[in-house]
Design a protein around this motif. Sequence first.
Motif, PDB file in Angstrom:
ATOM      1  N   LYS A   1      22.754   6.846  13.163  1.00 12.33           N
ATOM      2  CA  LYS A   1      21.614   7.139  14.025  1.00 12.33           C
ATOM      3  C   LYS A   1      20.347   7.247  12.901  1.00 12.33           C
ATOM      4  O   LYS A   1      19.232   6.671  13.090  1.00 12.33           O
ATOM      5  CB  LYS A   1      21.807   8.529  15.052  1.00 12.33           C
ATOM      6  CG  LYS A   1      22.582   8.148  16.096  1.00 12.33           C
ATOM      7  CD  LYS A   1      22.676   9.558  16.848  1.00 12.33           C
ATOM      8  CE  LYS A   1      23.168  10.844  16.153  1.00 12.33           C
ATOM      9  NZ  LYS A   1      24.547  10.627  15.510  1.00 12.33           N
ATOM     10  N   SER A   2      20.545   8.189  11.900  1.00 13.43           N
ATOM     11  CA  SER A   2      19.394   8.552  11.319  1.00 13.43           C
ATOM     12  C   SER A   2      19.077   7.257  10.166  1.00 13.43           C
ATOM     13  O   SER A   2      18.058   7.217  10.440  1.00 13.43           O
ATOM     14  CB  SER A   2      19.754   9.668  10.296  1.00 13.43           C
ATOM     15  OG  SER A   2      19.748  10.737  11.227  1.00 13.43           O
ATOM     16  N   SER A   3      20.006   6.684   9.750  1.00 14.34           N
ATOM     17  CA  SER A   3      19.801   5.659   9.073  1.00 14.34           C
ATOM     18  C   SER A   3      19.049   4.537   9.740  1.00 14.34           C
ATOM     19  O   SER A   3      18.059   3.766   9.401  1.00 14.34           O
ATOM     20  CB  SER A   3      21.200   4.799   8.562  1.00 14.34           C
ATOM     21  OG  SER A   3      22.108   6.016   8.056  1.00 14.34           O
TER      22      SER A   3
ATOM     23  N   THR B   1      14.949  15.944  15.946  1.00 10.32           N
ATOM     24  CA  THR B   1      15.415  17.115  16.380  1.00 10.32           C
ATOM     25  C   THR B   1      16.887  17.565  15.642  1.00 10.32           C
ATOM     26  O   THR B   1      17.490  18.723  16.065  1.00 10.32           O
ATOM     27  CB  THR B   1      15.626  16.934  17.904  1.00 10.32           C
ATOM     28  OG1 THR B   1      16.163  15.974  18.130  1.00 10.32           O
ATOM     29  CG2 THR B   1      14.493  17.138  18.583  1.00 10.32           C
ATOM     30  N   ASP B   2      17.096  16.822  14.633  1.00 12.20           N
ATOM     31  CA  ASP B   2      18.351  17.174  13.732  1.00 12.20           C
ATOM     32  C   ASP B   2      17.696  18.050  12.804  1.00 12.20           C
ATOM     33  O   ASP B   2      17.017  17.675  12.061  1.00 12.20           O
ATOM     34  CB  ASP B   2      18.748  15.957  13.320  1.00 12.20           C
ATOM     35  CG  ASP B   2      20.310  16.191  12.601  1.00 12.20           C
ATOM     36  OD1 ASP B   2      20.436  17.528  12.467  1.00 12.20           O
ATOM     37  OD2 ASP B   2      20.872  15.353  12.195  1.00 12.20           O
ATOM     38  N   TYR B   3      18.682  19.470  12.623  1.00 14.15           N
ATOM     39  CA  TYR B   3      18.081  20.429  11.833  1.00 14.15           C
ATOM     40  C   TYR B   3      18.517  20.044  10.269  1.00 14.15           C
ATOM     41  O   TYR B   3      18.120  21.043   9.461  1.00 14.15           O
ATOM     42  CB  TYR B   3      18.585  21.880  12.284  1.00 14.15           C
ATOM     43  CG  TYR B   3      18.049  22.083  13.637  1.00 14.15           C
ATOM     44  CD1 TYR B   3      16.648  21.890  13.947  1.00 14.15           C
ATOM     45  CD2 TYR B   3      18.468  22.979  14.489  1.00 14.15           C
ATOM     46  CE1 TYR B   3      15.896  22.428  14.947  1.00 14.15           C
ATOM     47  CE2 TYR B   3      18.076  23.343  15.839  1.00 14.15           C
ATOM     48  CZ  TYR B   3      16.763  23.100  16.072  1.00 14.15           C
ATOM     49  OH  TYR B   3      16.101  23.421  17.051  1.00 14.15           O
TER      50      TYR B   3
ATOM     51  N   PRO C   1      18.078  18.290   7.148  1.00 12.47           N
ATOM     52  CA  PRO C   1      17.167  17.414   6.652  1.00 12.47           C
ATOM     53  C   PRO C   1      17.394  16.194   6.075  1.00 12.47           C
ATOM     54  O   PRO C   1      17.543  15.749   5.181  1.00 12.47           O
ATOM     55  CB  PRO C   1      16.441  18.170   5.833  1.00 12.47           C
ATOM     56  CG  PRO C   1      17.339  19.110   5.008  1.00 12.47           C
ATOM     57  CD  PRO C   1      18.496  19.343   6.108  1.00 12.47           C
ATOM     58  N   THR C   2      17.927  15.052   6.804  1.00 15.55           N
ATOM     59  CA  THR C   2      18.482  13.669   6.485  1.00 15.55           C
ATOM     60  C   THR C   2      17.305  12.838   6.077  1.00 15.55           C
ATOM     61  O   THR C   2      16.951  12.363   5.249  1.00 15.55           O
ATOM     62  CB  THR C   2      19.168  13.087   7.537  1.00 15.55           C
ATOM     63  OG1 THR C   2      20.209  14.177   8.193  1.00 15.55           O
ATOM     64  CG2 THR C   2      20.039  11.976   6.998  1.00 15.55           C
ATOM     65  N   ILE C   3      16.367  12.875   7.333  1.00 11.91           N
ATOM     66  CA  ILE C   3      15.187  11.995   7.299  1.00 11.91           C
ATOM     67  C   ILE C   3      14.292  12.243   6.180  1.00 11.91           C
ATOM     68  O   ILE C   3      13.644  11.333   5.322  1.00 11.91           O
ATOM     69  CB  ILE C   3      14.434  12.085   8.746  1.00 11.91           C
ATOM     70  CG1 ILE C   3      15.262  11.620   9.583  1.00 11.91           C
ATOM     71  CG2 ILE C   3      13.192  11.219   8.433  1.00 11.91           C
ATOM     72  CD1 ILE C   3      15.493  10.027   9.706  1.00 11.91           C
TER      73      ILE C   3
ATOM     74  N   TRP D   1      12.369   8.581  17.419  1.00 10.46           N
ATOM     75  CA  TRP D   1      13.108   9.832  17.749  1.00 10.46           C
ATOM     76  C   TRP D   1      14.506   9.698  17.482  1.00 10.46           C
ATOM     77  O   TRP D   1      15.337   9.277  18.178  1.00 10.46           O
ATOM     78  CB  TRP D   1      12.826  10.297  19.181  1.00 10.46           C
ATOM     79  CG  TRP D   1      13.570  11.703  19.674  1.00 10.46           C
ATOM     80  CD1 TRP D   1      13.774  12.653  18.893  1.00 10.46           C
ATOM     81  CD2 TRP D   1      13.603  12.030  21.095  1.00 10.46           C
ATOM     82  NE1 TRP D   1      14.239  13.791  19.592  1.00 10.46           N
ATOM     83  CE2 TRP D   1      14.026  13.275  21.015  1.00 10.46           C
ATOM     84  CE3 TRP D   1      13.345  11.405  22.276  1.00 10.46           C
ATOM     85  CZ2 TRP D   1      14.615  13.933  22.009  1.00 10.46           C
ATOM     86  CZ3 TRP D   1      13.774  11.916  23.341  1.00 10.46           C
ATOM     87  CH2 TRP D   1      14.183  13.548  23.245  1.00 10.46           C
ATOM     88  N   ASP D   2      14.828  10.541  16.172  1.00  8.58           N
ATOM     89  CA  ASP D   2      16.223  10.399  15.697  1.00  8.58           C
ATOM     90  C   ASP D   2      16.975  11.517  16.156  1.00  8.58           C
ATOM     91  O   ASP D   2      16.580  12.788  16.015  1.00  8.58           O
ATOM     92  CB  ASP D   2      16.122  10.610  14.041  1.00  8.58           C
ATOM     93  CG  ASP D   2      17.828  10.769  13.409  1.00  8.58           C
ATOM     94  OD1 ASP D   2      18.458  10.335  14.009  1.00  8.58           O
ATOM     95  OD2 ASP D   2      17.471  11.590  12.706  1.00  8.58           O
ATOM     96  N   LEU D   3      17.730  11.418  17.323  1.00 14.86           N
ATOM     97  CA  LEU D   3      18.524  12.589  17.983  1.00 14.86           C
ATOM     98  C   LEU D   3      19.634  13.059  17.207  1.00 14.86           C
ATOM     99  O   LEU D   3      20.515  12.489  16.568  1.00 14.86           O
ATOM    100  CB  LEU D   3      18.732  11.950  19.222  1.00 14.86           C
ATOM    101  CG  LEU D   3      17.745  11.935  20.427  1.00 14.86           C
ATOM    102  CD1 LEU D   3      17.927  10.894  21.407  1.00 14.86           C
ATOM    103  CD2 LEU D   3      17.810  13.231  21.156  1.00 14.86           C
TER     104      LEU D   3
HETATM  105 MG   LIG Z   1      21.334  11.973  11.734  1.00 13.55          MG
END
Ligand SMILES: [Mg+2]
Length: 330
Positions: free
Chosen positions: A29-31, A52-54, A56-58, A147-149
């Motif tokens: 998802k984040s990618s 909203t993902d805690y 920190p990938t992004i 929006w990366d969920l």
């Molecule tokens: Mg993710």
Amino acid sequence: MHEGYRLLHQSVILMTQLISIWGKGGVGKSSCAAAIAYSLAVNNYSVILVTTDYVPTISKIFGARERCMTQINDIPSLYIFEVTPNEVVRMWKETFGEEVYRVISSILPVGREILDYIAGAPGLGDEFMLYIIYQKFSENEADYIVWDLPAAGDALRLLYLEKQFYEHLNDAARLYLRLKGFLSKLKRKKAPSPLELINKWRELANYIFKMLSSNEHKAILISTPEPLSIEVSKRIISDLEIFGINLSAIIVNMVLSKNLILKDVFSEKIKLQEKIIRNLKEIAANKKLMYLEVPYLTTDLSTYKNLNEFCKEIQPLIEFLMMKTKTRLK
Ligand SMILES: [Mg+2]
Ligand SMILES: Nc1ncnc2c1ncn2[C@@H]1O[C@H](COP(=O)(O)OP(=O)(O)OP(=O)(O)O)[C@@H](O)[C@H]1O
């Protein structure tokens, strides 16, 4: 937001478009969110990538030092917004704290520390992120919000929590009206009526649902060709339908190629993937959704400089998203 970019597109884009990315944990998802945001931004659209993902990938992918509303250097029309739970609590207190305190302290002899208890209530932080997205959506400054969920369970919980919140506010309004005479005797000083606050929050929850079910919101489902992932995907599809949320595309990520050098070692896995891919294609066709496959990529996807390959694979989706925006003028 960048005036130049806004002016460039003002005649074309009327309203901010919200793109949300759904799927089981770890499916990409984040990618994918990073690749969509990056592709739109290099096409000169102004983009806010919200998570909203805690974990920190992004901000890692984009090499951001700060985690709150950061402009990405090489891509001036891309902003990322990624916050920690503590920051969410601080922002909630800043936004709603004072009015909540005024209402509660008008009835009960409490100090401001009561706000820490309320802000720490389960789910409140997540719901507040929904409010932030709504706020950015209604400001109508960015062309796109991507929006990366978080993983499916948490993402769907968010929708159900918001619904519960809305229903509780209805109950709260009824309860308040029933107890109004009694509460007014308790009222300690001149303060806003709790009903005003309840109605304001109820209205807000209603607007959030309207945003989520509007034509300006496009949900994208990511699945890997694995049995558990397709099960979760089916659940997401049915829950999105319950909430009237438009699903626009299914992306099947990490597809193993038949040309793989180790294809004999992976032959069973490839066969299993093919079966699930047929199933996912069928779902997409029945629901008239855009369908895309992204192969298992061997490049390191942990930095946006390497995202190009991913971006190339999802180019039809990017064109679809940009076309949808442009056609609204016709
Ligand atoms: Mg993710
Ligand atoms: N097409 C692909 N080929 C190879 N690796 C991939 C691909 N897509 C994503 N990955 C890798 O898979 C891992 C998980 O991806 P990502 O973090 O984007 O998933 P996620 O769905 O956001 O996970 P979470 O549910 O934990 O938020 C990452 O290491 C990422 O680089």
